[in-house]
Motif scaffolding. Structure first.
Motif, PDB file in Angstrom:
ATOM      1  N   SER A 107      11.517   5.462 -13.877  1.00  0.00           N
ATOM      2  CA  SER A 107      11.405   4.184 -13.171  1.00  0.00           C
ATOM      3  C   SER A 107       9.998   3.611 -13.253  1.00  0.00           C
ATOM      4  N   LEU A 108       9.006   4.481 -13.096  1.00  0.00           N
ATOM      5  CA  LEU A 108       7.627   4.027 -13.209  1.00  0.00           C
ATOM      6  C   LEU A 108       7.342   3.479 -14.606  1.00  0.00           C
ATOM      7  N   MET A 136      19.177   5.184  -5.831  1.00  0.00           N
ATOM      8  CA  MET A 136      17.955   5.967  -6.047  1.00  0.00           C
ATOM      9  C   MET A 136      17.295   6.364  -4.732  1.00  0.00           C
ATOM     10  N   ASN A 137      17.346   5.483  -3.734  1.00  0.00           N
ATOM     11  CA  ASN A 137      16.733   5.794  -2.453  1.00  0.00           C
ATOM     12  C   ASN A 137      17.449   6.951  -1.766  1.00  0.00           C
ATOM     13  N   THR A 138      18.766   7.005  -1.905  1.00  0.00           N
ATOM     14  CA  THR A 138      19.544   8.052  -1.257  1.00  0.00           C
ATOM     15  C   THR A 138      19.412   9.379  -1.991  1.00  0.00           C
ATOM     16  N   GLY A 144      11.944   2.067  -4.507  1.00  0.00           N
ATOM     17  CA  GLY A 144      10.941   1.084  -4.890  1.00  0.00           C
ATOM     18  C   GLY A 144      10.898   0.699  -6.359  1.00  0.00           C
ATOM     19  N   PRO A 145      11.014   1.663  -7.293  1.00  0.00           N
ATOM     20  CA  PRO A 145      10.892   1.286  -8.711  1.00  0.00           C
ATOM     21  C   PRO A 145      11.883   0.213  -9.152  1.00  0.00           C
ATOM     22  N   ALA A 146      13.122   0.291  -8.706  1.00  0.00           N
ATOM     23  CA  ALA A 146      14.108  -0.733  -9.074  1.00  0.00           C
ATOM     24  C   ALA A 146      13.669  -2.095  -8.545  1.00  0.00           C
TER      25      ALA A 146
END
Length: 247
Positions: A107-108, A136-138, A144-146
């Motif tokens: 993601s970064l 992704m958060n879960t 954050g990256p998205a």
């Protein structure tokens, strides 16, 4: 005690990055918290701390929030939380730890490369970004990256973006914790009162430190520091997960 000190340090630095960049808490803290507490309980703790940090920052940036974008992004993200909770319940811990590291690294890298892409306005990209962020958060604690990818792709003004991310992360953090509690109650972190007190103090201290550092550190330098820390933590989490699988 050493583990608790390292845990509080990771939360402190994550909170400082949250204040400096608007979305750095999970990126910086998640890989290190996963190393210290494991991929399931660690991510739940990151979600809880992220909610607290976002709520505190929101009071300072409330007037800059783009509520229309928030509602669209948050609605899509809440939908994405459901499959994320299912993944957490059924994927083994070592594989999840490797996944956390790889998701952060990928993601970064994508978010950094997005600067050369043309703008992508409209509702559809927002729905895709929100759903991906919720999943992704879960699963990895890093929604954050998205959002960063979407912000760069849509040329979203930084002040409005950073402000809007506070109620956004607050919403998906609560949704993520609730979904994982329903899917797997044993994933909730169990700590003593003094440890929870230390976590709260680390969040507040980190935000205060970020407020002070913001006077001397430009947003560009803060983002570079955040990326370096996140890459290091994600690499360490990935290596540890692979080592567990290999052993």
């Amino acid at each position: 005690m050493a583990v608790v000190v390292l845990l509080l340090l990771a939360i402190f630095v994550g909170a400082a990055m949250q204040r400096l960049t608007g979305m750095g808490f999970a990126l910086v803290a998640a890989p290190f918290v996963v190393l210290l507490m494991g991929p399931v309980t660690g991510i739940v703790l990151v979600n809880i701390c992220g909610v607290a940090a976002s709520l505190l920052v929101l009071f300072r940036v409330f007037r800059y929030v783009d509520w229309k974008k928030f509602f669209i992004l948050a609605s899509a993200a809440v939908v994405g939380v459901v499959p994320g909770a299912v993944i957490v319940k059924y994927v083994p811990g070592a594989w999840l730890q490797v996944g956390v590291g790889l998701i952060v690294l990928a993601s970064l890298t994508v978010s950094l490369r997005m600067k050369s892409f043309p703008p992508e306005p409209g509702v559809k990209p927002m729905l895709v970004a929100g759903a991906a962020s919720g999943i992704m958060n879960t699963t990895a604690g890093v929604g954050g990256p998205a959002m960063s990818v979407y912000a760069v792709a849509s040329k979203w003004e930084q002040r409005s973006f950073a402000a809007t991310m506070q109620p956004y992360f607050l919403t998906i953090g609560v949704a993520s914790v609730a979904a994982k509690y329903v899917a797997s109650p044993s994933s909730m972190p169990v700590m003593d009162v003094w440890e929870w007190t230390g976590v709260c103090a680390a969040i507040v201290a980190g935000l205060v430190a970020g407020e002070v550092m913001a006077r001397w550190i430009t947003p560009n330098k803060a983002r570079v520091l955040m990326v370096v820390l996140a890459y290091g933590g994600a690499t360490a989490a990935t290596i540890r997960g692979i080592a567990v699988l290999a052993g």
